[in-house]
Write a protein that holds these residues in place. Structure first.
Motif, mmCIF file in Angstrom:
data_model
loop_
_atom_site.group_PDB
_atom_site.id
_atom_site.type_symbol
_atom_site.label_atom_id
_atom_site.label_comp_id
_atom_site.label_asym_id
_atom_site.label_seq_id
_atom_site.Cartn_x
_atom_site.Cartn_y
_atom_site.Cartn_z
ATOM 1 N N GLU A 195 0.837 -1.209 0.000
ATOM 2 C CA GLU A 195 0.000 0.000 0.000
ATOM 3 C C GLU A 195 0.870 1.256 0.000
ATOM 4 O O GLU A 195 0.541 2.246 -0.666
ATOM 5 C CB GLU A 195 -0.946 -0.026 1.194
ATOM 6 N N LYS A 196 1.988 1.224 0.731
ATOM 7 C CA LYS A 196 2.912 2.359 0.717
ATOM 8 C C LYS A 196 3.514 2.532 -0.679
ATOM 9 O O LYS A 196 3.669 3.658 -1.164
ATOM 10 C CB LYS A 196 4.035 2.141 1.739
ATOM 11 N N ALA A 197 3.871 1.409 -1.306
ATOM 12 C CA ALA A 197 4.442 1.485 -2.660
ATOM 13 C C ALA A 197 3.446 2.102 -3.636
ATOM 14 O O ALA A 197 3.818 2.913 -4.500
ATOM 15 C CB ALA A 197 4.849 0.085 -3.124
ATOM 16 N N PRO A 202 0.979 5.053 -7.906
ATOM 17 C CA PRO A 202 -0.283 4.326 -8.139
ATOM 18 C C PRO A 202 -0.270 3.430 -9.372
ATOM 19 O O PRO A 202 -1.133 2.566 -9.509
ATOM 20 C CB PRO A 202 -1.310 5.453 -8.292
ATOM 21 N N ARG A 203 0.703 3.630 -10.268
ATOM 22 C CA ARG A 203 0.776 2.821 -11.491
ATOM 23 C C ARG A 203 1.773 1.670 -11.371
ATOM 24 O O ARG A 203 2.117 1.044 -12.378
ATOM 25 C CB ARG A 203 1.149 3.711 -12.683
ATOM 26 N N ASP A 204 2.242 1.401 -10.178
ATOM 27 C CA ASP A 204 3.197 0.318 -9.955
ATOM 28 C C ASP A 204 2.470 -1.019 -10.119
ATOM 29 O O ASP A 204 1.831 -1.523 -9.195
ATOM 30 C CB ASP A 204 3.794 0.437 -8.548
ATOM 31 N N GLU A 205 2.573 -1.605 -11.319
ATOM 32 C CA GLU A 205 1.821 -2.827 -11.616
ATOM 33 C C GLU A 205 2.260 -4.004 -10.754
ATOM 34 O O GLU A 205 1.446 -4.839 -10.370
ATOM 35 C CB GLU A 205 1.962 -3.177 -13.100
ATOM 36 N N ASP A 206 3.555 -4.085 -10.442
ATOM 37 C CA ASP A 206 4.025 -5.169 -9.584
ATOM 38 C C ASP A 206 3.413 -5.057 -8.192
ATOM 39 O O ASP A 206 3.036 -6.060 -7.580
ATOM 40 C CB ASP A 206 5.548 -5.134 -9.471
ATOM 41 N N ALA A 207 3.296 -3.818 -7.688
ATOM 42 C CA ALA A 207 2.708 -3.619 -6.367
ATOM 43 C C ALA A 207 1.214 -3.922 -6.383
ATOM 44 O O ALA A 207 0.674 -4.493 -5.428
ATOM 45 C CB ALA A 207 2.956 -2.191 -5.887
#
Length: 307
Positions: A195-197, A202-207
């Protein structure tokens, strides 16, 4: 865990007789020579892997570069494989580069891990799981292999060349924090890290993918499948009860069953009670993958119910 469990779900027949280079392992004795206990398998070389599976069980790790949970699970599988000292071979399969293998294993979602014993597929798990569970499943795999007479050991010979191995790219700090928490079985901590990542990007697909996986793991932890199904059958419009069975179905690879259950529930509920069901469906769509045919079908049905 038994080879019969995947019958009809995996089709290796098209790969079994494919011509390939000479096999790096013989099947006549208790030991076979390979250059490493971890290999990259391809559509062209998988025939060799099937032959090796007559000597030792082969663990097939289906992954892709874009798959965040794969980056969590694959290092654990490799670590456990190496610790077994040649009693297991790990075959890593990039599903994007090897479409025939992806189709043969019916890899609708990844990471997907399947074993092969004497040419027969054996289910292991789908999705990122903690190290303790990986070790438990590997122990079961060796028991099944022994029951089927597959008890050899790989003799790891000298590598073909002495080139330095390419270092794996380091995970971003918050991803590494999430991965460590998953290994420790601390899913809430992993959720917070992802959630922090996402708050940072917000576009961090891995996260996004990792968060969906770990939320699912957290929800199904400790659930009893039979008890959950009984509770859902007794209360067909009880949202929490239906959610529990849908989560267990997703974790077990029964994606269509999970979607059908939640879509039926959505259709039955009053309009002012539908939002949590829609949100859970959207979350599960993201977990399975937007381009997956089962997601496309379920999303179309959800749209028809909304409008």
């Amino acid at each position: 865990m038994s080879p019969a469990a995947l019958r009809g779900a995996v089709d290796l027949s098209t790969l079994r007789n494919r011509p390939s280079a000479p096999t790096p392992a013989s099947t006549g004795g208790s030991a076979s020579i390979v250059t490493d206990v971890v290999i990259d398998a391809t559509d062209e070389t998988f025939g060799q892997v099937l032959e090796i599976s007559r000597t030792v069980p082969v663990v097939v790790d289906l992954w892709a570069e874009w798959c965040g949970p794969c980056k969590q699970l694959s290092p654990i599988i490799e670590k456990v494989t190496r610790e077994l000292g040649g009693r297991v071979l790990l075959a890593k399969v990039d599903v994007d580069a090897n479409p025939q293998l992806a189709q043969g294993f019916r890899a609708q979602s990844i990471p997907m891990v399947v074993a092969v014993i004497a040419g027969q597929p054996v289910p292991m798990f789908t999705g990122a799981v903690p190290e303790a569970q990986v070790r438990d499943v590997f122990a079961q795999l060796l028991q099944v292999a022994g029951q089927n007479g597959v008890t050899g050991t790989l003799d790891v010979g000298a590598p073909v060349d002495d080139a330095e191995p390419v270092a794996e790219p380091e995970l971003p700090p918050l991803h590494a924090e999430a991965f460590a928490a998953i290994e420790a079985g601390d899913y809430p901590a992993a959720i917070r890290a992802y959630e922090k990542a996402l708050a940072e990007n917000p576009r961090d697909e891995d996260a996004i993918a990792g968060l969906g996986q770990v939320r699912l793991l957290d929800r199904v932890q400790g659930l009893d499948l039979q008890a959950a199904r009984a509770a859902a059958a007794a209360a067909p419009q009880e949202v929490a009860a239906q959610f529990a069975v849908a989560d267990l179905d997703i974790a077990g690879g029964h994606v269509e069953d999970a979607f059908a259950r939640l879509l039926d529930l959505f259709a039955q509920l009053p309009a002012d009670e539908r939002t949590p069901v829609r949100e859970r469906l959207v979350e599960l769509f993201g977990l399975v993958g937007a381009t997956d045919s089962r997601v496309v079908s379920a999303r179309n049905r959800l749209s028809s119910l909304l409008f």
